[in-house]
Motif scaffolding. Structure first.
Motif, PDB file in Angstrom:
ATOM      1  N   ILE A   6       0.860  -1.181   0.000  1.00 55.76           N
ATOM      2  CA  ILE A   6       0.000   0.000   0.000  1.00 55.76           C
ATOM      3  C   ILE A   6       0.898   1.233   0.000  1.00 55.76           C
ATOM      4  CG2 ILE A   6      -1.847   1.273   1.177  1.00 55.76           C
ATOM      5  CD1 ILE A   6      -2.435  -1.238   2.785  1.00 55.76           C
ATOM      6  N   LYS A   7       0.583   2.165  -0.873  1.00 55.49           N
ATOM      7  CA  LYS A   7       1.311   3.435  -0.868  1.00 55.49           C
ATOM      8  C   LYS A   7       0.296   4.566  -0.776  1.00 55.49           C
ATOM      9  CE  LYS A   7       5.407   2.160  -3.422  1.00 55.49           C
ATOM     10  NZ  LYS A   7       6.245   2.399  -4.582  1.00 55.49           N
ATOM     11  N   VAL A   8       0.396   5.342   0.277  1.00 58.00           N
ATOM     12  CA  VAL A   8      -0.496   6.487   0.452  1.00 58.00           C
ATOM     13  C   VAL A   8       0.349   7.750   0.339  1.00 58.00           C
ATOM     14  CG1 VAL A   8      -2.062   7.653   2.042  1.00 58.00           C
ATOM     15  CG2 VAL A   8      -2.062   5.159   1.925  1.00 58.00           C
ATOM     16  N   ASN A   9      -0.050   8.635  -0.574  1.00 57.97           N
ATOM     17  CA  ASN A   9       0.726   9.844  -0.802  1.00 57.97           C
ATOM     18  C   ASN A   9      -0.075  11.110  -0.552  1.00 57.97           C
ATOM     19  OD1 ASN A   9       3.373   9.084  -1.619  1.00 57.97           O
ATOM     20  ND2 ASN A   9       2.434   8.196  -3.457  1.00 57.97           N
ATOM     21  N   HIS A  10       0.347  11.868   0.423  1.00 56.96           N
ATOM     22  CA  HIS A  10      -0.231  13.199   0.688  1.00 56.96           C
ATOM     23  C   HIS A  10      -1.747  13.192   0.686  1.00 56.96           C
ATOM     24  CE1 HIS A  10       3.829  14.574   0.300  1.00 56.96           C
ATOM     25  NE2 HIS A  10       3.907  14.010  -0.893  1.00 56.96           N
ATOM     26  N   LEU A  11      -2.334  12.217   1.343  1.00 56.21           N
ATOM     27  CA  LEU A  11      -3.794  12.104   1.360  1.00 56.21           C
ATOM     28  C   LEU A  11      -4.387  13.151   2.310  1.00 56.21           C
ATOM     29  CD1 LEU A  11      -5.842  10.112   0.064  1.00 56.21           C
ATOM     30  CD2 LEU A  11      -5.915   8.949   2.263  1.00 56.21           C
ATOM     31  N   ALA A  12      -5.465  13.790   1.868  1.00 57.60           N
ATOM     32  CA  ALA A  12      -6.192  14.723   2.725  1.00 57.60           C
ATOM     33  C   ALA A  12      -7.671  14.439   2.574  1.00 57.60           C
ATOM     34  CB  ALA A  12      -5.885  16.166   2.337  1.00 57.60           C
ATOM     35  N   ALA A  13      -8.428  14.611   3.673  1.00 58.82           N
ATOM     36  CA  ALA A  13      -9.865  14.384   3.607  1.00 58.82           C
ATOM     37  C   ALA A  13     -10.546  15.245   4.645  1.00 58.82           C
ATOM     38  CB  ALA A  13     -10.191  12.913   3.857  1.00 58.82           C
ATOM     39  N   GLY A  41     -11.503  11.173  16.997  1.00 63.72           N
ATOM     40  CA  GLY A  41     -11.501  12.307  16.081  1.00 63.72           C
ATOM     41  C   GLY A  41     -10.175  12.499  15.376  1.00 63.72           C
ATOM     42  N   ALA A  42      -9.270  11.519  15.513  1.00 63.32           N
ATOM     43  CA  ALA A  42      -7.959  11.648  14.859  1.00 63.32           C
ATOM     44  C   ALA A  42      -8.054  11.333  13.378  1.00 63.32           C
ATOM     45  CB  ALA A  42      -6.952  10.733  15.535  1.00 63.32           C
ATOM     46  N   GLY A  43      -9.180  10.753  12.964  1.00 70.45           N
ATOM     47  CA  GLY A  43      -9.368  10.438  11.548  1.00 70.45           C
ATOM     48  C   GLY A  43      -9.012   9.005  11.183  1.00 70.45           C
ATOM     49  N   LYS A  44      -9.032   8.116  12.170  1.00 72.30           N
ATOM     50  CA  LYS A  44      -8.643   6.721  11.906  1.00 72.30           C
ATOM     51  C   LYS A  44      -9.627   6.062  10.940  1.00 72.30           C
ATOM     52  CE  LYS A  44      -8.848   5.549  16.299  1.00 72.30           C
ATOM     53  NZ  LYS A  44      -9.195   6.797  16.989  1.00 72.30           N
ATOM     54  N   SER A  45     -10.924   6.144  11.284  1.00 71.08           N
ATOM     55  CA  SER A  45     -11.935   5.546  10.405  1.00 71.08           C
ATOM     56  C   SER A  45     -11.971   6.256   9.059  1.00 71.08           C
ATOM     57  CB  SER A  45     -13.319   5.635  11.041  1.00 71.08           C
ATOM     58  OG  SER A  45     -13.356   4.879  12.213  1.00 71.08           O
ATOM     59  N   THR A  46     -11.851   7.594   9.112  1.00 73.75           N
ATOM     60  CA  THR A  46     -11.878   8.367   7.869  1.00 73.75           C
ATOM     61  C   THR A  46     -10.723   7.955   6.957  1.00 73.75           C
ATOM     62  OG1 THR A  46     -12.805  10.176   9.142  1.00 73.75           O
ATOM     63  CG2 THR A  46     -12.044  10.707   6.939  1.00 73.75           C
ATOM     64  N   LEU A  47      -9.566   7.661   7.572  1.00 75.81           N
ATOM     65  CA  LEU A  47      -8.411   7.236   6.775  1.00 75.81           C
ATOM     66  C   LEU A  47      -8.740   5.954   6.002  1.00 75.81           C
ATOM     67  CD1 LEU A  47      -5.432   7.313   5.923  1.00 75.81           C
ATOM     68  CD2 LEU A  47      -4.877   6.081   8.020  1.00 75.81           C
ATOM     69  N   ILE A  48      -9.267   4.969   6.732  1.00 80.11           N
ATOM     70  CA  ILE A  48      -9.605   3.693   6.073  1.00 80.11           C
ATOM     71  C   ILE A  48     -10.664   3.920   5.000  1.00 80.11           C
ATOM     72  CG2 ILE A  48     -10.826   1.527   6.438  1.00 80.11           C
ATOM     73  CD1 ILE A  48      -9.289   0.984   8.821  1.00 80.11           C
ATOM     74  N   LYS A  49     -11.697   4.682   5.344  1.00 88.79           N
ATOM     75  CA  LYS A  49     -12.783   4.901   4.387  1.00 88.79           C
ATOM     76  C   LYS A  49     -12.303   5.654   3.153  1.00 88.79           C
ATOM     77  CE  LYS A  49     -16.772   4.486   7.311  1.00 88.79           C
ATOM     78  NZ  LYS A  49     -17.996   5.093   7.820  1.00 88.79           N
ATOM     79  N   THR A  50     -11.414   6.609   3.370  1.00 82.03           N
ATOM     80  CA  THR A  50     -10.909   7.362   2.224  1.00 82.03           C
ATOM     81  C   THR A  50     -10.057   6.463   1.333  1.00 82.03           C
ATOM     82  OG1 THR A  50     -10.820   9.254   3.704  1.00 82.03           O
ATOM     83  CG2 THR A  50      -9.807   9.538   1.556  1.00 82.03           C
ATOM     84  N   MET A  51      -9.251   5.610   1.962  1.00 82.02           N
ATOM     85  CA  MET A  51      -8.427   4.693   1.178  1.00 82.02           C
ATOM     86  C   MET A  51      -9.288   3.758   0.342  1.00 82.02           C
ATOM     87  SD  MET A  51      -5.558   3.757   4.041  1.00 82.02           S
ATOM     88  CE  MET A  51      -4.632   2.554   3.100  1.00 82.02           C
ATOM     89  N   LEU A  52     -10.444   3.364   0.873  1.00 80.25           N
ATOM     90  CA  LEU A  52     -11.314   2.403   0.194  1.00 80.25           C
ATOM     91  C   LEU A  52     -12.415   3.072  -0.638  1.00 80.25           C
ATOM     92  CD1 LEU A  52     -11.670  -0.260   3.025  1.00 80.25           C
ATOM     93  CD2 LEU A  52     -10.065  -0.194   1.130  1.00 80.25           C
ATOM     94  N   HIS A  53     -12.246   4.355  -0.912  1.00 79.60           N
ATOM     95  CA  HIS A  53     -13.202   5.100  -1.735  1.00 79.60           C
ATOM     96  C   HIS A  53     -14.605   5.123  -1.154  1.00 79.60           C
ATOM     97  CE1 HIS A  53     -10.851   5.362  -5.731  1.00 79.60           C
ATOM     98  NE2 HIS A  53     -10.062   5.440  -4.691  1.00 79.60           N
ATOM     99  N   LEU A  54     -14.721   4.995   0.170  1.00 74.26           N
ATOM    100  CA  LEU A  54     -16.035   5.113   0.794  1.00 74.26           C
ATOM    101  C   LEU A  54     -16.253   6.545   1.246  1.00 74.26           C
ATOM    102  CD1 LEU A  54     -15.957   1.842   2.908  1.00 74.26           C
ATOM    103  CD2 LEU A  54     -17.305   2.274   0.852  1.00 74.26           C
TER     104      LEU A  54
END
Lengths: 253, 307
Positions: A6-13, A41-54
């Motif tokens: 997995i490579k995540v680059n400069h992701l923002a959401a 509120g650190a964005g843990k779930s948001t991180l996973i959801k953003t990675m999976l296009h949810l």
């Protein structure tokens, strides 16, 4: 390293008009079991959801196996938070697990007996064989979580994302789930888990990703999971309950 | 009196309201698990101005033309609800309440205009408010039948897809199901069901046919498929029963009778439902209490024996 899975680059959401993730970059090695740790509120779930296009990203890119998500989504398994679905829905445990096979069965086709057998075996692996025909609202929280995990297992993915699988489950279920996660890792699968209990991080995960809106620190648990890094992740207002234990309480913002 | 029921037109109308009830029962289950029961009510009310505008433009009471107008109007209503929710701080239920009353008010205003305009063929437009199955002619019945059968087909063709879409949409997406596609299809079948029902049941009560049968069927079963079938059955019964009763009186509206039959079935389900009914819960409770009492007695006896 180039063999990263997995490579995540400069992701923002952003979430409800707040930027919860900014400039998140990391790489995950195959066969690792990574705990994503951070305050509420650190964005843990948001991180996973953003990675999976949810969840839509603001910017940045995510690549799995060197490819964009759309091309590899069948190789990725996702276990959402237990509270994300309505357990009153009229269906039984076996049926929920069979949902993990829908991609393989093909749309507009009915599951065969072979698929049902596969689903049953996955339930059995989670120690839930006796509950196969139980209505899902009649299962306990831990049993519901096991059903969700069985559904992910049956997908036979290479990469797994789990959103707090250990939240609100009893000790027996926690052991059962962690055994399965270690089995997955041992069979060469890559697993990322959102985790809340700071005390168990060291025992459970070989890698840890400390997150608070951005990556605070990421690497092998032994190198990265230090008092300083945890303090940095959870903000300055940490109070160490007992000096020798990695058990912290932080004040509410 | 029975001659009315034997009349071939009445029989056709009965078949069509039955099929309408079946379609509503099915789509109602979807709305129920999407937690959008109130949404169906808002859309039903929002369809009224479209009916009247379509009539004012084409000057014809052809059901097909009128329901196209109704569908457009309902979709505009849905769009406004979505827009208000996403771009203002107003919550969804408030947005639905606003759209429901504004569109309905607009519809009634246009109806007054239509009633005053020249030409006598506007009479019967009133039936779209409370529903008048008897006012349907053969072509209306055919339009309704075909569309309702289409909706029923869409439901059963993708039963497995609907189930995962309603239970866990995020997981469904991971499995490769297009949520946008399913959302569009869901809205399409929901709006179709609403607009084909408005002449027979009326815009005010149409939502009841979508809401009550699923709730009733939920008391009987723990299986999604059985819930759908039962809900379809309840909807069909309500449709046919309401039409029969309203056929007995001249000019009796159909909608209220359909709702009364549906409510009757609901009360029966609430009390006697096999899975969640009040009676079965009470019996289980009594049985458990009895068992507990016996255990207690056994315990006392045993302790006495020990002495």
């Amino acid at each position: 390293m180039d063999d990263a899975i997995i490579k995540v680059n400069h992701l923002a959401a952003s979430y409800r008009r707040n930027t919860v993730l900014h400039d998140v970059s990391f790489e995950i090695q195959p066969g690792s079991l990574t705990g994503i740790v951070g305050p509420n509120g650190a964005g843990k779930s948001t991180l996973i959801k953003t990675m999976l296009h949810l969840h839509p990203p603001l910017k940045g890119s995510v690549r799995f196996f060197g490819l964009p998500f759309k091309k590899v989504k069948k190789r990725i398994g996702y276990v959402p938070q237990r509270g994300s679905v309505d357990w009153e829905f009229p269906t039984n445990a076996l049926d929920v697990v069979t949902m993990g096979l829908y991609g393989q069965i093909g749309w507009l086709k009915n599951p065969s007996n072979l698929h049902k057998k596969k689903a049953y075996e996955a339930l059995d692996k989670m120690g839930m064989a006796n509950y196969a025909n139980r209505q899902i609202s009649q299962l306990s929280g831990g049993q519901q979580q096991r059903v969700f995990l069985a559904r992910a297992l049956v997908q036979d993915a290479d990469l797994y994302f789990m959103d707090e699988p250990l939240a609100g489950v009893d000790a027996a279920t926690e052991v059962a789930i962690m055994t399965i996660l270690k089995d997955l890792k041992d069979s060469g699968k890559t697993v990322m888990v959102v985790h809340h209990d700071l005390q168990t991080v060291k025992g459970y995960f070989d890698h840890v990703l400390l997150l608070n809106r951005t990556v605070i620190s990421h690497g092998k648990t032994n190198d990265v999971y230090t008092k300083e890094n945890i303090a940095k992740t959870y903000g300055g207002d940490l109070r160490w309950m007992r000096e020798e234990q990695t058990h912290v309480v932080h004040s509410i913002e | 009196m029975w001659s009315i029921l034997l009349n071939s037109n009445t029989q056709w109308v009965m078949v069509s309201t039955m099929i309408l009830g079946v379609a509503s029962g099915l789509i109602g289950c979807f709305a129920y698990w999407k937690r959008q029961s109130l949404m169906s009510d808002a859309l039903a009310h929002a369809s009224l101005p479209g009916v009247i505008i379509a009539f004012l433009i084409f000057r014809e009471k052809n059901l097909f033309i009128l329901i196209i107008g109704a569908a457009i109007s309902a979709l505009i209503g849905a769009f406004f609800i979505q827009w208000i929710r996403s771009s203002t701080r107003i919550t969804e239920d408030t947005a639905m309440g606003m759209i429901l009353s504004i569109f309905y008010g607009l519809g009634i205003m246009l109806l007054t205009v239509a009633n005053r305009s020249a030409g006598g063929n506007q009479s019967g437009l009133d039936s779209f408010i409370y529903g008048q199955a008897a006012s349907m002619v053969r072509s209306d019945v055919m339009t309704m039948l075909i569309l309702a059968l289409l909706v029923i087909f869409v439901v059963f063709a993708g039963l497995k897809e609907w189930k995962i879409y309603l239970f866990d949409p995020e997981f469904a997406k991971g499995q490769g199901l297009s949520l946008k596609g399913m959302d569009t299809l869901y809205t399409a079948v929901l709006v179709t069901t609403i607009v084909i029902g408005i002449q027979a049941v009326g815009v005010i009560l149409m939502a009841a046919l979508l809401i009550i049968p699923p709730v009733s069927s939920n008391y009987w079963t723990n299986s999604f498929k059985t819930m759908l079938l039962l809900s379809a059955f309840f909807g069909g019964m309500a449709g046919i029963g309401g039409t029969i009763i309203s056929a007995f009186g001249s000019g009796w509206p159909t909608g209220p009778f359909i709702v009364i039959i549906a409510s009757g079935l609901f009360v029966i389900s609430l009390v006697f439902g096999k899975e969640k009914g009040i009676l079965i819960n009470y019996l289980y409770f009594k049985k458990d209490r009895k068992r507990m009492t016996y255990e207690k007695k056994d315990g006392i006896l045993q302790s006495r024996g020990a002495k």
